[in-house]
Design a protein around this motif. Structure first.
Motif, short mmCIF file in Angstrom:
data_model
loop_
_atom_site.label_atom_id
_atom_site.label_comp_id
_atom_site.label_asym_id
_atom_site.label_seq_id
_atom_site.Cartn_x
_atom_site.Cartn_y
_atom_site.Cartn_z
N MET A 173 0.83 -1.19 0.00
CA MET A 173 0.00 0.00 0.00
C MET A 173 0.87 1.25 0.00
SD MET A 173 -3.25 0.48 2.50
CE MET A 173 -3.79 -1.22 2.35
N LYS A 174 0.56 2.18 -0.89
CA LYS A 174 1.39 3.38 -0.98
C LYS A 174 1.00 4.37 0.13
CE LYS A 174 3.05 6.55 -4.55
NZ LYS A 174 2.96 7.83 -3.86
N VAL A 175 1.98 4.96 0.77
CA VAL A 175 1.72 5.94 1.80
C VAL A 175 2.49 7.21 1.44
CG1 VAL A 175 1.86 6.45 4.26
CG2 VAL A 175 1.51 4.10 3.50
N SER A 176 1.82 8.34 1.46
CA SER A 176 2.46 9.58 0.99
C SER A 176 2.48 10.66 2.05
CB SER A 176 1.69 10.12 -0.22
OG SER A 176 1.78 9.23 -1.28
N SER A 179 -9.37 1.91 0.28
CA SER A 179 -9.22 2.61 -1.00
C SER A 179 -7.74 2.75 -1.28
CB SER A 179 -9.89 3.98 -0.94
OG SER A 179 -11.27 3.79 -0.78
N PRO A 180 -7.35 2.69 -2.55
CA PRO A 180 -5.93 2.64 -2.85
C PRO A 180 -5.18 3.98 -2.72
CG PRO A 180 -7.25 2.46 -4.84
CD PRO A 180 -8.21 2.51 -3.71
N GLN A 181 -5.89 5.05 -2.44
CA GLN A 181 -5.20 6.34 -2.35
C GLN A 181 -4.24 6.38 -1.16
OE1 GLN A 181 -8.45 5.96 -2.71
NE2 GLN A 181 -9.21 7.26 -4.34
N PRO A 182 -3.16 7.15 -1.31
CA PRO A 182 -2.09 7.13 -0.30
C PRO A 182 -2.32 8.01 0.92
CG PRO A 182 -1.45 8.45 -2.17
CD PRO A 182 -2.79 7.91 -2.51
N GLU A 211 3.16 14.36 7.48
CA GLU A 211 4.23 13.44 7.09
C GLU A 211 3.69 12.04 6.81
OE1 GLU A 211 7.15 14.62 6.56
OE2 GLU A 211 6.67 16.58 7.42
N ARG A 212 4.49 11.24 6.15
CA ARG A 212 4.10 9.83 5.94
C ARG A 212 3.84 9.15 7.28
NH1 ARG A 212 8.10 6.22 3.37
NH2 ARG A 212 6.28 4.95 3.01
N ASN A 213 2.81 8.35 7.33
CA ASN A 213 2.45 7.58 8.52
C ASN A 213 2.03 8.45 9.72
OD1 ASN A 213 5.34 6.14 7.50
ND2 ASN A 213 3.50 4.92 7.40
#
Ligand SMILES: Nc1ncnc2c1ncn2[C@@H]1O[C@H](COP(=O)(O)OP(=O)(O)OP(=O)(O)O)[C@@H](O)[C@H]1O
Ligand SMILES: [Mg+2]
Length: 248
Positions: free
Chosen positions: A1-4, A146-149, A29-31
């Motif tokens: 899974m992409k995380v942005s 949902s695939p959005q990051p 920030e990411r995460n």
């Protein structure tokens, strides 16, 4: 899974003569779990519409990682205040909606999350067979899958009673602490923001700017008992005064 990560720089938005946002900037920030806390009408939902590309800022840029996404849709997984499930689709079909719109479908993962959400046995039920809290959980599972990051949640628990709300917060945290997706969360509720977030951004009155920013010091995983700790209450007071000051 992409995380942005998300960077909002210097954005401004007017509706006619109504100047809603002026020079607003913040990052997620990411995460990271970041909450936006602001008075009613300060433009919180407008910020989500801008990030989601439903509206375009008059000035400034919104970046996901290093890509400018001003006015572009499809990058954000959005959970609105009311669950907005499609009544003619079953629970599992509702959960899969976000993925379907992007042309893929992972039914196994959906069934697993439905189970983790405490909704097993309801996979093939229709939304009107569920309670308010259950619908919220379905809506959140859909946003999570949902695939959005990045996930944006606009006051998702405001319609729930106090006890259900705390249950939902605990549930959200237990899932998030495992998946660690990037979350931007909007709320009116100071305790909710403190309990959930890594960071809290306090908005000023309209035209909104960042009035204050706080890094929440509580370690994770967080337990419900945190609500009653002295340090928690001290933070609640601190943020309350900061919010009050923006309203003067
Ligand atoms: N599409 C729109 N067209 C015109 N004006 C709008 C639009 N969306 C929002 N506004 C105006 O922008 C201001 C901020 O509204 P917004 O819904 O973003 O506030 P909010 O902080 O989410 O409030 P609440 O906490 O009550 O949900 C309000 O004055 C509102 O009337
Ligand atoms: Mg709103």
């Amino acid at each position: 899974m992409k995380v942005s990560h998300l960077t909002v720089s210097n954005i401004a938005k007017k509706f006619g003569k109504n100047e809603v946002i002026r020079n607003l900037g913040f990052t997620v920030e990411r995460n990271e779990f970041v909450s936006i806390l602001g008075p009613s009408g300060s433009g919180k939902s407008t910020i989500f519409s801008l990030i989601g590309g439903i509206l375009t800022p008059d000035k400034g840029t919104i970046r996901l990682d290093n890509q400018v996404i001003n006015g572009k849709r499809g990058f954000i997984s959005y959970m609105p205040q009311t669950p907005s499930l499609l009544p003619w689709r079953t629970i599992v079909e509702n959960v899969l909606l976000g993925q379907e719109l992007q042309g893929k479908k992972e039914k196994e993962a959906a069934l697993e999350m439905i189970d983790i959400a405490g909704l097993s046995g309801y996979e093939n039920a229709y939304p009107d067979e569920l309670s308010g809290g259950m619908k919220q959980r379905v809506s959140f599972v859909r946003a999570l899958l949902s695939p959005q990051p990045i996930i944006c949640l606009d006051e998702p628990f405001s319609a729930l009673d106090e006890l259900t709300r705390i249950e939902m917060q605990k549930w959200l945290l237990s899932i998030w602490e495992e998946h660690r997706q990037t979350i931007l969360f909007v709320t009116h509720n100071i305790e909710e923001a403190l309990f959930l977030s890594d960071r809290i951004i306090v908005l000023s009155n309209k035209p909104s700017q960042v009035a204050a920013e706080f890094r929440v010091p509580f370690s994770r995983p967080r337990e419900e008992s945190l609500y009653l700790e002295d340090e928690f209450l001290e933070w609640k007071r601190k943020i309350y005064y900061s919010l009050k000051k923006t309203g003067e």
